[in-house]
Design a protein around this motif. Structure first.
Motif, PDB file in Angstrom:
ATOM      1  N   ALA A  10     -36.596 -10.926  45.884  1.00 27.62           N
ATOM      2  CA  ALA A  10     -38.057 -10.808  45.872  1.00 27.62           C
ATOM      3  C   ALA A  10     -38.464  -9.822  44.787  1.00 27.62           C
ATOM      4  CB  ALA A  10     -38.574 -10.349  47.232  1.00 27.62           C
ATOM      5  N   ILE A  11     -39.689 -10.008  44.283  1.00 29.58           N
ATOM      6  CA  ILE A  11     -40.182  -9.196  43.170  1.00 29.58           C
ATOM      7  C   ILE A  11     -41.550  -8.612  43.518  1.00 29.58           C
ATOM      8  CG2 ILE A  11     -40.858  -9.197  40.738  1.00 29.58           C
ATOM      9  CD1 ILE A  11     -39.006 -11.632  40.349  1.00 29.58           C
ATOM     10  N   ALA A  12     -41.689  -7.303  43.340  1.00 21.58           N
ATOM     11  CA  ALA A  12     -42.979  -6.617  43.419  1.00 21.58           C
ATOM     12  C   ALA A  12     -43.246  -6.020  42.039  1.00 21.58           C
ATOM     13  CB  ALA A  12     -42.961  -5.541  44.505  1.00 21.58           C
ATOM     14  N   ARG A  13     -44.442  -5.453  41.869  1.00 23.07           N
ATOM     15  CA  ARG A  13     -44.781  -4.879  40.562  1.00 23.07           C
ATOM     16  C   ARG A  13     -45.433  -3.522  40.760  1.00 23.07           C
ATOM     17  NH1 ARG A  13     -44.914  -7.077  35.427  1.00 23.07           N
ATOM     18  NH2 ARG A  13     -44.358  -9.098  36.316  1.00 23.07           N
ATOM     19  N   SER A  14     -44.968  -2.542  40.022  1.00 18.48           N
ATOM     20  CA  SER A  14     -45.406  -1.160  40.198  1.00 18.48           C
ATOM     21  C   SER A  14     -46.892  -0.977  39.887  1.00 18.48           C
ATOM     22  CB  SER A  14     -44.576  -0.237  39.292  1.00 18.48           C
ATOM     23  OG  SER A  14     -45.079   1.080  39.331  1.00 18.48           O
ATOM     24  N   ASP A  15     -47.570  -0.252  40.775  1.00 18.82           N
ATOM     25  CA  ASP A  15     -48.969   0.123  40.554  1.00 18.82           C
ATOM     26  C   ASP A  15     -49.145   1.586  40.976  1.00 18.82           C
ATOM     27  OD1 ASP A  15     -51.666   0.454  40.301  1.00 18.82           O
ATOM     28  OD2 ASP A  15     -52.218  -0.919  41.918  1.00 18.82           O
ATOM     29  N   PRO A  16     -48.962   2.526  40.033  1.00 20.20           N
ATOM     30  CA  PRO A  16     -49.071   3.947  40.359  1.00 20.20           C
ATOM     31  C   PRO A  16     -50.502   4.470  40.341  1.00 20.20           C
ATOM     32  CG  PRO A  16     -48.429   3.700  38.077  1.00 20.20           C
ATOM     33  CD  PRO A  16     -48.547   2.308  38.630  1.00 20.20           C
TER      34      PRO A  16
ATOM     35  N   THR B 231     -44.470  -2.457  35.803  1.00 23.71           N
ATOM     36  CA  THR B 231     -43.079  -2.899  35.642  1.00 23.71           C
ATOM     37  C   THR B 231     -42.611  -3.638  36.901  1.00 23.71           C
ATOM     38  OG1 THR B 231     -40.886  -2.190  34.879  1.00 23.71           O
ATOM     39  CG2 THR B 231     -41.883  -0.864  36.584  1.00 23.71           C
ATOM     40  N   PRO B 232     -41.839  -4.721  36.763  1.00 22.47           N
ATOM     41  CA  PRO B 232     -41.356  -5.448  37.941  1.00 22.47           C
ATOM     42  C   PRO B 232     -40.192  -4.734  38.618  1.00 22.47           C
ATOM     43  CG  PRO B 232     -40.581  -6.500  35.937  1.00 22.47           C
ATOM     44  CD  PRO B 232     -41.481  -5.389  35.501  1.00 22.47           C
ATOM     45  N   ILE B 233     -40.155  -4.838  39.934  1.00 22.50           N
ATOM     46  CA  ILE B 233     -39.063  -4.281  40.741  1.00 22.50           C
ATOM     47  C   ILE B 233     -38.487  -5.422  41.568  1.00 22.50           C
ATOM     48  CG2 ILE B 233     -38.401  -2.648  42.548  1.00 22.50           C
ATOM     49  CD1 ILE B 233     -41.638  -2.036  40.804  1.00 22.50           C
ATOM     50  N   TRP B 234     -37.193  -5.663  41.418  1.00 23.63           N
ATOM     51  CA  TRP B 234     -36.524  -6.720  42.155  1.00 23.63           C
ATOM     52  C   TRP B 234     -35.688  -6.116  43.291  1.00 23.63           C
ATOM     53  CZ3 TRP B 234     -33.788 -10.313  38.007  1.00 23.63           C
ATOM     54  CH2 TRP B 234     -34.742 -10.747  37.071  1.00 23.63           C
ATOM     55  N   ALA B 235     -35.596  -6.875  44.379  1.00 24.13           N
ATOM     56  CA  ALA B 235     -34.682  -6.495  45.463  1.00 24.13           C
ATOM     57  C   ALA B 235     -33.866  -7.724  45.852  1.00 24.13           C
ATOM     58  CB  ALA B 235     -35.442  -5.955  46.662  1.00 24.13           C
ATOM     59  N   LEU B 236     -32.567  -7.580  45.786  1.00 25.38           N
ATOM     60  CA  LEU B 236     -31.636  -8.636  46.186  1.00 25.38           C
ATOM     61  C   LEU B 236     -31.059  -8.245  47.544  1.00 25.38           C
ATOM     62  CD1 LEU B 236     -30.221 -11.234  44.937  1.00 25.38           C
ATOM     63  CD2 LEU B 236     -28.327  -9.695  44.386  1.00 25.38           C
TER      64      LEU B 236
ATOM     65  N   ILE C 150     -31.279  -2.851  44.417  1.00 21.25           N
ATOM     66  CA  ILE C 150     -32.556  -2.682  43.727  1.00 21.25           C
ATOM     67  C   ILE C 150     -32.320  -2.809  42.227  1.00 21.25           C
ATOM     68  CG2 ILE C 150     -34.551  -1.192  43.347  1.00 21.25           C
ATOM     69  CD1 ILE C 150     -34.193  -2.183  46.247  1.00 21.25           C
ATOM     70  N   ILE C 151     -33.155  -3.612  41.577  1.00 17.42           N
ATOM     71  CA  ILE C 151     -33.014  -3.894  40.143  1.00 17.42           C
ATOM     72  C   ILE C 151     -34.340  -3.613  39.446  1.00 17.42           C
ATOM     73  CG2 ILE C 151     -32.554  -5.704  38.428  1.00 17.42           C
ATOM     74  CD1 ILE C 151     -30.948  -7.148  40.704  1.00 17.42           C
ATOM     75  N   LEU C 152     -34.264  -2.904  38.325  1.00 20.95           N
ATOM     76  CA  LEU C 152     -35.429  -2.680  37.469  1.00 20.95           C
ATOM     77  C   LEU C 152     -35.115  -3.292  36.112  1.00 20.95           C
ATOM     78  CD1 LEU C 152     -36.228   1.062  38.304  1.00 20.95           C
ATOM     79  CD2 LEU C 152     -37.541  -0.941  39.001  1.00 20.95           C
ATOM     80  N   PRO C 153     -35.539  -4.532  35.870  1.00 19.88           N
ATOM     81  CA  PRO C 153     -35.170  -5.214  34.616  1.00 19.88           C
ATOM     82  C   PRO C 153     -35.537  -4.427  33.368  1.00 19.88           C
ATOM     83  CG  PRO C 153     -36.186  -6.749  36.144  1.00 19.88           C
ATOM     84  CD  PRO C 153     -36.357  -5.384  36.736  1.00 19.88           C
ATOM     85  N   GLU C 154     -36.639  -3.664  33.424  1.00 18.16           N
ATOM     86  CA  GLU C 154     -37.077  -2.886  32.268  1.00 18.16           C
ATOM     87  C   GLU C 154     -36.643  -1.421  32.341  1.00 18.16           C
ATOM     88  OE1 GLU C 154     -41.292  -3.408  32.298  1.00 18.16           O
ATOM     89  OE2 GLU C 154     -41.195  -5.564  31.888  1.00 18.16           O
TER      90      GLU C 154
END
Length: 370
Positions: free
Chosen positions: A60-66, A76-81, A137-141
């Motif tokens: 699943a993918i969420a996207r950071s909103d600080p 930036t996208p945040i992935w969780a496997l 947890i994966i941060l592609p960028e």
């Protein structure tokens, strides 16, 4: 009014919750409900995508909103496997691509206490007895973004950290946030005559580990100048300035808003104190030309190791004493009462969170605080 957002661990947790929900129900979530724990509230985090990769694995993918923050992780996208597992611990959390490694902690992924707790507690509630999962947890960028941070100064390489003590990301560099910090200061000044100012999370964490009462810790972010003046107005008698040397040394140059967008001066401050201490010209030049304050400190340490000298202590002791003087001069210049100003002491630590030096006043204050 500036808008707050959420810290990176919250989005990592939301993605993990969405992936686990897929494994249970084979249905994609558009919003993940997350208990922030700190503070105690439930929030809804948008989920961009969910996919089942196999019977036992989902992503699943969420996207950071600080929020309205000067934060390079914005969008930036945040992935969780999430994968089912049959043996071992109930929940194993791993750092994948883009999550930094901690050089001073056996290369463990830079997923710190709050992020671990957030993931464990939110996911545990979703698991039936006997169910076990691995979460990556994966941060592609993350790897490319890390180059633009000071992570390496704290021994974190090849990615970003899931760092923080709360789920709320406040806009630390906006005037609205200064009002929040001042409110906290006013509250604590009503109970304590001695307080500890910490610029960021590293200082707060180290101060707690040293045994300083958390109730006496005040986060300032980059607003050291106005916070010092406010403390004096409130009648605080003693302030311990506690920070990473690459930030706190700016005060020795009269820089009291420490965000790098506004001012730097670290290499000039270091080189000047090296010259006053009597360091030879080639080494002063090496310090001045260092890419970071940490690299300059490493150069001084290498000189000490090679020659048996004490340059680190000489230079940094002078910087610490200068910080104390400049801080009190700053308060005095903004004081309208003409009374005796708040006493300041300073402690500087390095990327390994090891104390480099305490000013004389800081040593006395630590005796009272610990």
């Amino acid at each position: 009014m500036s808008r707050s957002g959420y810290t990176l661990p919250v989005f990592a947790c939301a993605a993990a919750v969405a992936a686990l929900r897929w494994l249970h129900d084979r249905k994609p979530l558009t919003l993940a409900s997350i208990d922030l724990i700190e503070p105690a509230q439930i929030v809804e985090i948008p989920i961009e995508q969910v996919a089942g990769l196999s019977e036992n694995t989902a992503l699943a993918i969420a996207r950071s909103d600080p929020g309205d923050n000067l934060d390079l992780t914005k969008d930036t996208p945040i992935w969780a496997l999430v994968e089912w597992r049959e043996e071992g611990e109930v929940i194993i959390i791993k750092g994948g691509e883009g999550i930094g490694r901690q050089l001073n902690a056996d290369d463990k992924p830079a997923i710190y206490a709050y992020a671990q707790r957030l993931l464990q507690e939110n996911l545990q509630r979703m698991l039936a007895p006997g169910e076990k999962i691995t979460v990556t947890i994966i941060l592609p960028e993350g790897r490319s973004l890390a180059v633009r941070t000071s992570n390496s100064a704290f021994g974190v390489v090849e990615g970003l950290s899931l760092l923080g003590t709360t789920g709320i990301s406040q806009p630390l560099s906006t005037p609205d946030q200064l009002a929040v910090f001042r409110a906290e200061l006013q509250n604590k000044a009503s109970s304590f005559e001695s307080l500890v100012f910490c610029i960021g999370e590293n200082g707060l964490d180290l101060a707690r580990k040293l045994g300083i009462n958390p109730e006496q810790l005040v986060k300032t972010a980059n607003w050291l100048g106005p916070m010092l003046v406010e403390a004096d107005v409130l009648g605080v008698k003693e302030i311990l300035l506690f920070g990473y040397h690459g930030k706190l040394m700016k005060l020795a140059g009269g820089i009291f808003h420490t965000h790098h967008y506004l001012a730097d001066g670290r290499r000039e401050i270091l080189a000047a104190h090296c010259a006053i201490a009597g360091l030879k010209s080639p080494d002063i030049q090496a310090v001045f030309n260092s890419a970071t304050a940490e690299a300059a400190l490493t150069h001084l340490k290498s000189l000490d190791a090679e020659t048996g000298s004490d340059w680190v202590n000489k230079v940094y002791s002078a910087i610490a004493e200068t910080i104390d003087v400049r801080a009190q001069e700053y308060i005095q210049s903004h004081s309208e009462s003409g009374k005796k100003v708040t006493v300041c002491g300073s402690i500087l630590f390095d990327r390994d969170r090891k104390i480099i030096v305490k000013s004389k006043t800081a040593g006395l204050l630590m005796g009272k605080l610990c």
